[in-house]
Motif scaffolding. Structure first.
Motif, PDB file in Angstrom:
ATOM      1  N   LYS A 291       0.940  -1.282  -0.090  1.00 22.89           N
ATOM      2  CA  LYS A 291       0.046   0.036  -0.155  1.00 22.89           C
ATOM      3  C   LYS A 291       0.801   1.305   0.076  1.00 22.89           C
ATOM      4  O   LYS A 291       0.548   2.089  -0.761  1.00 22.89           O
TER       5      LYS A 291
ATOM      6  N   LEU B 160       0.854   3.963  -2.989  1.00 26.78           N
ATOM      7  CA  LEU B 160       0.424   5.412  -2.791  1.00 26.78           C
ATOM      8  C   LEU B 160       1.638   6.469  -3.087  1.00 26.78           C
ATOM      9  O   LEU B 160       1.538   7.377  -3.364  1.00 26.78           O
TER      10      LEU B 160
ATOM     11  N   LEU C 249       1.975   7.104  -6.558  1.00 27.21           N
ATOM     12  CA  LEU C 249       1.084   7.903  -7.238  1.00 27.21           C
ATOM     13  C   LEU C 249       1.574   9.383  -6.798  1.00 27.21           C
ATOM     14  O   LEU C 249       1.368  10.288  -7.464  1.00 27.21           O
ATOM     15  N   PHE C 250       1.935   9.639  -5.576  1.00 29.64           N
ATOM     16  CA  PHE C 250       2.520  10.777  -5.139  1.00 29.64           C
ATOM     17  C   PHE C 250       3.588  11.192  -5.966  1.00 29.64           C
ATOM     18  O   PHE C 250       3.737  12.606  -6.409  1.00 29.64           O
TER      19      PHE C 250
ATOM     20  N   GLY D  43      -5.118  14.538  -8.621  1.00 27.17           N
ATOM     21  CA  GLY D  43      -4.649  13.193  -8.395  1.00 27.17           C
ATOM     22  C   GLY D  43      -3.934  13.139  -7.058  1.00 27.17           C
ATOM     23  O   GLY D  43      -4.345  12.080  -6.387  1.00 27.17           O
ATOM     24  N   LEU D  44      -3.300  14.008  -6.561  1.00 24.29           N
ATOM     25  CA  LEU D  44      -2.877  14.029  -5.267  1.00 24.29           C
ATOM     26  C   LEU D  44      -3.781  14.034  -4.143  1.00 24.29           C
ATOM     27  O   LEU D  44      -3.793  13.354  -3.185  1.00 24.29           O
TER      28      LEU D  44
ATOM     29  N   THR E  23      -5.075  10.663  -3.879  1.00 21.89           N
ATOM     30  CA  THR E  23      -4.133   9.894  -3.145  1.00 21.89           C
ATOM     31  C   THR E  23      -4.041   9.976  -1.692  1.00 21.89           C
ATOM     32  O   THR E  23      -4.026   8.976  -0.905  1.00 21.89           O
TER      33      THR E  23
ATOM     34  N   ILE F 281      -7.049   8.081  -0.160  1.00 25.83           N
ATOM     35  CA  ILE F 281      -7.031   6.901  -0.037  1.00 25.83           C
ATOM     36  C   ILE F 281      -6.059   6.582   1.048  1.00 25.83           C
ATOM     37  O   ILE F 281      -6.521   5.882   1.979  1.00 25.83           O
ATOM     38  N   SER F 282      -5.029   7.216   1.103  1.00 27.56           N
ATOM     39  CA  SER F 282      -3.971   6.957   2.300  1.00 27.56           C
ATOM     40  C   SER F 282      -4.663   7.315   3.571  1.00 27.56           C
ATOM     41  O   SER F 282      -4.557   6.448   4.534  1.00 27.56           O
TER      42      SER F 282
ATOM     43  N   ILE G 130       0.026  11.143   3.938  1.00 23.91           N
ATOM     44  CA  ILE G 130       0.998  11.188   2.909  1.00 23.91           C
ATOM     45  C   ILE G 130       2.179  12.084   3.444  1.00 23.91           C
ATOM     46  O   ILE G 130       2.181  13.539   3.198  1.00 23.91           O
TER      47      ILE G 130
ATOM     48  N   SER H 274      -1.682  17.039   3.792  1.00 23.39           N
ATOM     49  CA  SER H 274      -2.484  16.025   4.446  1.00 23.39           C
ATOM     50  C   SER H 274      -3.232  16.625   5.610  1.00 23.39           C
ATOM     51  O   SER H 274      -4.310  16.248   5.833  1.00 23.39           O
TER      52      SER H 274
END
Lengths: 199, 343
Positions: free
Chosen positions: A7, A11, A14-15, B184-185, B188, B191-192, B200, B305
């Motif tokens: 995971k 992730l 993607l970042f 997109g970030l 992300t 999801i995180s 993130i 985040s």
């Protein structure tokens, strides 16, 4: 354990992908925002914030998320740390995440200058921590709180107001850049390696 | 580039195999902090008691309360807990070697009546976000659905306006609009945080890696003994992912190559010498990591985040970033212009 690592890798992938696609592996782009010339960082961050805020609040309300990690607020520490961080970022043209993305792109200065700098910086912070943190973290410590919790309002109110602010800012940046494109002198490239222009 | 990448992957893979990565889904923080504070099951950092506030800058619960800060189940984590006043002289001495006795006396005086042995019952506000009262839960669910629906509509409209998008060409593009990449970030981060319960974050990984060095060089430092233990954590793997993601993006766009070549504006500011780039980059990175340590996170871990969960810390940090960065960048530019005029 393996799932967790998978995971994290996915992730992170993607970042890193988004950082590279936004062109944030370029010195110009990072420093440009502080010289008020290149608004890519603003566009990138504000969009990420709004999309993240909407999706996260939606997933909480729809029962898809367990509990969100809320960072602690120490107003003085957050501000002082931000200032120091900004000075470092505007000097180096790096950001902690983009250093790694730059290494991925093949940049040796990030591998040999930036990464060791981050490690040494972390050690220096570790030595300063017992002396510095009590000074800045004691006052204006609000704990792990959020703006809607502080204001006592529905989170969606904050999200909508912030979202509208972001839309106005992005629109203004778009208009401004449109003007610049019509006058081609503004971002002429006298470059060794000019950043790619957005298509 | 490929050789470099393969070497890196193999190296990190070996490290990963050698080190027993703990399977905790709660990052570098102790399980105390991740349950009590991050999941808000029973937050204490802002409960008004001075020592909790004073020590909130670090992950220090176990130093006074005992228990197992790396156990992931509640029972295991709480086994071996003792009241904070069982031996405060010893607890305090871990960090405050000089005046542990005086400090312990102060704490003894403040809480003498209630030396509880276990955690008190969790308060009733066991809500998920802690902000929405239950009466508006349905309304919020509706709002959430509307917001997501509107967002999807927007995406469809924007995508529909474009001529055909060829997926392969899109992935191979040298760059995307910063707004698309930012969205997109945002996804992300969602999801995180929603699935994994973690931000993130970039700076946390370097703190963890630097702790190997700090632990070895400064064994007497309370920070490395109690607050920041070394480890190959989730965040470290995340950073490896960033490396791979950026490499993949650059490779597909055919711009990945090993290079010293600086960007145009760098040359304009500082010239072409590699040593200058290394030194300035190094010093800037040092400042960034120290700043991230003080603030409690970096651009990704705190600003993005944290901002996505509407933490005031994130917005204050961003204000600080620009307050520090704008004068710095402008003075570098002015310095350079002054030097050119002299010539």
């Amino acid at each position: 354990v393996t799932m967790e690592i998978a995971k994290a890798l996915a992730l992170g992938f993607l970042f890193g992908w988004m950082l590279h696609k936004a062109g944030l592996t370029h010195y110009e782009r990072i420093v440009g925002v502080y010289r008020l010339r290149d608004m890519t960082v603003i566009q990138f961050m504000l969009t990420a914030l709004v999309v993240g805020a909407v999706l996260l609040q939606a997933s909480v309300d729809l029962g898809l998320a367990k509990a969100l990690p809320i960072p602690p607020t120490f107003l003085v520490a957050n501000l002082v740390g931000g200032v120091v961080f900004g000075i470092g970022m505007a000097t180096s043209g790096y950001c902690t995440g983009t250093v790694v993305a730059q290494v991925g792109e093949g940049r040796l200065d990030a591998l040999l200058g930036g990464l060791p700098g981050l490690i040494v910086g972390a050690v220096i912070f570790g030595l300063l921590q017992p002396y510095v943190m009590p000074l800045v973290a004691r006052s204006a410590a609000l704990g792990r709180t959020t703006l809607p919790a502080l204001l006592g309002v529905n989170p969606w109110l904050v999200i909508v107001v912030f979202g509208e602010f972001v839309i106005v800012v992005l629109y203004a940046i778009g208009r401004h850049e449109g003007r610049d494109k019509r006058r081609p002198t503004a971002t002429a490239s006298n470059s060794v390696e000019a950043p790619e222009t957005n298509s | 580039v490929r050789a470099l990448a393969v070497t890196l992957i193999v190296l990190v893979g070996l490290t990963g195999a050698a080190i027993d990565a703990r399977g905790q889904c709660s990052s570098s923080a102790s399980s105390c902090v991740s349950c009590h504070e991050a999941q808000r099951l029973h937050p204490v950092l802002a409960d008004g008691r001075p020592w909790h506030g004073d020590h909130g800058f670090g992950d220090l619960c176990a130093a006074c309360h005992g228990g197992d800060p790396v156990a992931t189940s509640k029972d295991a984590a709480h086994s071996g807990m003792h009241g904070p006043l069982v031996n405060p002289e010893q607890s305090c001495a871990g960090c405050h070697a000089g005046d542990a006795v005086q400090r312990a006396a102060r704490y003894r005086a403040t809480v003498a009546p209630a030396p509880s042995t276990g955690p008190p019952a969790p308060p009733s506000t066991l809500g998920s976000s802690g902000a929405a009262p239950s009466s508006s839960a349905t309304a919020n669910r509706l709002l959430a659905a509307v917001a997501v629906g509107l967002g999807l509509l927007l995406v469809v409209l924007v995508a529909g306006k474009r001529q055909r998008i060829r997926p392969l060409e899109w992935l191979r593009a040298k760059s995307w609009s910063a707004i698309v990449a930012g969205a997109g970030l945002g996804a992300t981060v969602t999801i995180s945080e929603a699935v994994c319960g973690r931000p993130i974050s970039a700076s946390g990984a370097f703190d963890k890696l630097a702790a190997y060095l700090g632990d070895a060089l400064f064994p007497r430092s309370p920070y490395y003994a109690y607050v920041m233990r070394p480890g190959i954590t989730w965040q470290v793997w995340l950073m490896l992912g960033v490396l791979l993601g950026s490499f993949a993006s650059a490779k597909l766009a055919r711009v990945a190559r090993v290079r010293w070549l600086p960007d145009a504006e760098w040359v304009e500011h500082f010239g072409r010498r590699r040593s200058v780039r290394l030194i300035v980059g190094f010093l800037g990175a040092v400042l960034m990591q120290v700043g991230a340590g003080i603030a409690g996170g970096c651009t990704s871990g705190l600003a993005i985040s944290g901002g996505a969960v509407l933490s005031p810390a994130a917005f204050v940090f961003m204000a600080g970033m620009f307050a520090g960065g704008i004068p710095t960048a402008l003075s570098w530019a002015r310095l350079r212009r002054g030097m050119q005029e002299k010539k």
